[in-house]
Design a protein around this motif. Structure first.
Motif, mmCIF file in Angstrom:
data_model
loop_
_atom_site.group_PDB
_atom_site.id
_atom_site.type_symbol
_atom_site.label_atom_id
_atom_site.label_comp_id
_atom_site.label_asym_id
_atom_site.label_seq_id
_atom_site.Cartn_x
_atom_site.Cartn_y
_atom_site.Cartn_z
ATOM 1 N N SER A 374 -10.914 121.123 53.540
ATOM 2 C CA SER A 374 -11.538 119.974 52.895
ATOM 3 C C SER A 374 -10.854 119.720 51.556
ATOM 4 N N GLY A 375 -10.601 118.447 51.285
ATOM 5 C CA GLY A 375 -9.996 118.063 50.004
ATOM 6 C C GLY A 375 -11.036 117.586 48.993
ATOM 7 N N PHE A 376 -12.324 117.847 49.280
ATOM 8 C CA PHE A 376 -13.379 117.468 48.312
ATOM 9 C C PHE A 376 -13.385 118.504 47.185
ATOM 10 N N THR A 377 -12.299 118.509 46.438
ATOM 11 C CA THR A 377 -12.158 119.497 45.377
ATOM 12 C C THR A 377 -11.358 118.868 44.248
ATOM 13 N N SER A 378 -11.029 119.657 43.239
ATOM 14 C CA SER A 378 -10.267 119.090 42.119
ATOM 15 C C SER A 378 -8.785 119.428 42.281
ATOM 16 N N TYR A 379 -7.974 118.710 41.518
ATOM 17 C CA TYR A 379 -6.532 118.965 41.530
ATOM 18 C C TYR A 379 -6.267 120.407 41.074
ATOM 19 N N GLN A 380 -7.040 120.845 40.047
ATOM 20 C CA GLN A 380 -6.842 122.192 39.498
ATOM 21 C C GLN A 380 -7.136 123.242 40.571
ATOM 22 N N THR A 381 -8.207 123.026 41.331
ATOM 23 C CA THR A 381 -8.538 123.992 42.385
ATOM 24 C C THR A 381 -7.460 123.962 43.470
ATOM 25 N N ALA A 382 -6.979 122.760 43.779
ATOM 26 C CA ALA A 382 -5.919 122.654 44.785
ATOM 27 C C ALA A 382 -4.688 123.455 44.329
ATOM 28 N N GLU A 383 -4.401 123.410 43.012
ATOM 29 C CA GLU A 383 -3.268 124.191 42.475
ATOM 30 C C GLU A 383 -3.485 125.677 42.715
ATOM 31 N N LYS A 384 -4.724 126.133 42.431
ATOM 32 C CA LYS A 384 -5.037 127.559 42.621
ATOM 33 C C LYS A 384 -4.868 127.964 44.078
ATOM 34 N N VAL A 385 -5.333 127.075 44.964
ATOM 35 C CA VAL A 385 -5.210 127.346 46.402
ATOM 36 C C VAL A 385 -3.745 127.525 46.748
ATOM 37 N N MET A 386 -2.908 126.631 46.220
ATOM 38 C CA MET A 386 -1.492 126.694 46.558
ATOM 39 C C MET A 386 -0.847 127.968 46.032
ATOM 40 N N GLU A 387 -1.258 128.388 44.812
ATOM 41 C CA GLU A 387 -0.720 129.658 44.282
ATOM 42 C C GLU A 387 -1.040 130.802 45.237
ATOM 43 N N ARG A 388 -2.305 130.837 45.686
ATOM 44 C CA ARG A 388 -2.707 131.938 46.567
ATOM 45 C C ARG A 388 -1.988 131.857 47.918
ATOM 46 N N LEU A 389 -1.854 130.635 48.425
ATOM 47 C CA LEU A 389 -1.200 130.498 49.734
ATOM 48 C C LEU A 389 0.291 130.799 49.629
ATOM 49 N N TYR A 390 0.848 130.483 48.469
ATOM 50 C CA TYR A 390 2.272 130.777 48.289
ATOM 51 C C TYR A 390 2.483 132.297 48.338
ATOM 52 N N ARG A 391 1.552 133.025 47.726
ATOM 53 C CA ARG A 391 1.660 134.490 47.766
ATOM 54 C C ARG A 391 1.553 135.020 49.195
ATOM 55 N N MET A 392 0.859 134.236 50.024
ATOM 56 C CA MET A 392 0.668 134.670 51.429
ATOM 57 C C MET A 392 1.664 133.980 52.365
ATOM 58 N N ARG A 393 2.768 133.484 51.818
ATOM 59 C CA ARG A 393 3.645 132.651 52.647
ATOM 60 C C ARG A 393 4.292 133.434 53.787
ATOM 61 N N HIS A 394 4.290 134.793 53.677
ATOM 62 C CA HIS A 394 4.834 135.622 54.762
ATOM 63 C C HIS A 394 4.125 135.320 56.086
ATOM 64 N N LEU A 395 2.882 134.827 55.985
ATOM 65 C CA LEU A 395 2.122 134.487 57.204
ATOM 66 C C LEU A 395 2.861 133.469 58.062
ATOM 67 N N CYS A 396 3.645 132.651 57.369
ATOM 68 C CA CYS A 396 4.343 131.543 58.042
ATOM 69 C C CYS A 396 5.735 131.933 58.520
ATOM 70 N N ASP A 397 6.223 133.104 58.046
ATOM 71 C CA ASP A 397 7.610 133.491 58.393
ATOM 72 C C ASP A 397 7.769 133.668 59.895
#
Ligand code: PLP
Length: 398
Positions: A374-397
């Motif tokens: 869901s995108g019913f969130t703020s830009y700042q929260t979306a940034e945090k999500v991306m930081e966390r997902l970037y750390r987990m990017r091995h999932l996509c390898d």
């Protein structure tokens, strides 16, 4: 002895949003980011709260007292809808039926019809559609219309006959919206086959692209074949206040004993005997939400939600995830990597990144292998999500 209806007794009790709620309640902490059930996150607009206060305060005086209101809504709200939403300007009071949000009304709608009618549902779709049909013993009537990457999530006209079709655009959960030609195909199909379209416009306010209709009535002939459900929930932050409406044009006729008769009086009658309407203060709040000054504030909320969605969409895609939607609707439909099941990915994301999404399998069998953000969130929260997902990017390898 009161025996439970067998259909009800045999229902599987695994409602998607209850599951997500339970998981959240059991496991969340201060650091959890909830991109799950798609509730609003921007606080209520002050002028809307003021309208509720004033209406309630007015009720403490002899002149301002309001008891039971008209079951299908106060004329002042219908007038505001006609004035402020141009596509609804030509509908009369009888054709605009105010409700406490889409969910309670759309669920009951098929009960107006013959119990053998075939009901087309997009698969995946908003779970209350099929959960309620099953609850009412109409599960066998469902004809599934797959919406998959192969057909770009656009529901194809069915090969088997259907009499009622639920169309949701922009679509929950895939976030995809039907363009004018795609919607026209459905209106023409309904005209040719005498089918009736139940159009769910819950996310119409989020549409960004020019060629996407915000209402089915933008399509010629739709007034003869479609009812449309609109909600203040997401468009005006009313998920906790509860108000919406259904449009049932007088020109829309259905078969009864081999005659074509208008449906509208029956829907009005059904409401008259099943509800005492939406509270006066909440209808005043909905009227206020339609005021131009409040609309300007609401547009900025919608803009912020769509900015957050767009940020998530770009981030997920840049990591390597395959994503859909997120352009005309604040939902992103993401393919899980490495054939993880929806539930496995939900679990991984919650336990490893403390982010809640929704497992796609809960929206129907075609949702397996996807999750919804869901995108019913703020830009700042979306940034945090991306930081966390970037750390987990091995999932996509690969
Ligand atoms: N229809 C769709 C497609 C939805 O996604 C939702 C809520 O998430 C609803 C209806 C419910 O709307 P309301 O809050 O008006 O009951």
């Amino acid at each position: 002895m009161a025996s439970l209806n067998n259909t009800v007794a045999n229902l599987e009790k695994n409602y998607l949003f209850t599951f997500v709620h339970e998981q959240k309640n059991q496991r969340q902490n201060a650091d959890t980011i909830d991109l799950g059930i798609g509730d609003i996150s921007r606080p209520l607009i002050k002028d809307i709260a003021k309208a509720i206060e004033e209406a309630a305060h007015g009720m403490t005086t002899p002149d301002g007292l309001r008891g039971y209101g008209p079951e299908c809504g106060y004329p002042f709200l219908k007038e505001a809808i006609r004035r402020q939403i141009p596509i609804y300007s030509s509908f009369s009071d009888d054709e605009i039926l105010i409700n406490d949000g889409i969910i309670s009304d759309i669920a009951k709608f098929p009960l107006l019809f013959d119990r053998h009618l075939k009901i087309g549902l997009q698969n995946p779709c908003f779970p209350p559609y099929f959960e309620n049909l099953k609850f009412h013993g109409l599960g066998e009537n469902i004809v599934e219309i797959p919406c998959t990457p192969e057909n770009h999530f656009i529901p194809a006209l069915p090969k088997k006959p259907i009499e009622l079709i639920y169309l949701c655009s922009p679509h929950n959960p895939t976030g995809i919206a039907l363009d004018r030609d795609q919607l026209k195909q459905w209106v023409n199909y309904a005209k040719q086959t005498h089918a009736l379209i139940v159009f769910d416009a819950a996310y119409s306010a989020f549409i960004q692209q020019e060629n996407i209709p915000r209402s089915i009535y933008e399509i010629e002939g739709a007034k003869d074949v479609a009812v449309e459900f609109y909600s203040f929930s997401k468009s005006a932050g009313f998920t906790g206040l509860r108000c919406g409406f259904v449009i049932c044009p007088k020109s829309l006729t259905v078969n009864s004993q081999n005659k074509q008769i208008p449906l509208c009086p029956f829907l009005n009658h059904e409401k008259a005997i099943s509800t005492n309407g939406v509270s006066y203060p909440i209808q005043k709040a909905a009227e206020k939400a339609l005021c131009p000054s409040v609309q300007a504030e609401l547009h900025s909320h919608i803009h912020e939600y769509m900015q957050a969605t767009s940020h998530l969409l770009k981030g997920l895609s840049s990591i390597g995830y395959t994503c859909y939607g997120g352009v005309d609707c604040p939902y992103i439909w993401m393919k899980t990597p490495h054939q993880l099941s929806s539930l496995e990915f939900f679990e991984k994301l919650f336990s490893e990144a403390n982010i809640i999404c929704v497992p796609g399998s809960g929206f129907g069998t075609c949702g397996e292998g996807f999750v919804r953000f869901s995108g019913f969130t703020s830009y700042q929260t979306a940034e945090k999500v991306m930081e966390r997902l970037y750390r987990m990017r091995h999932l996509c390898d690969s």
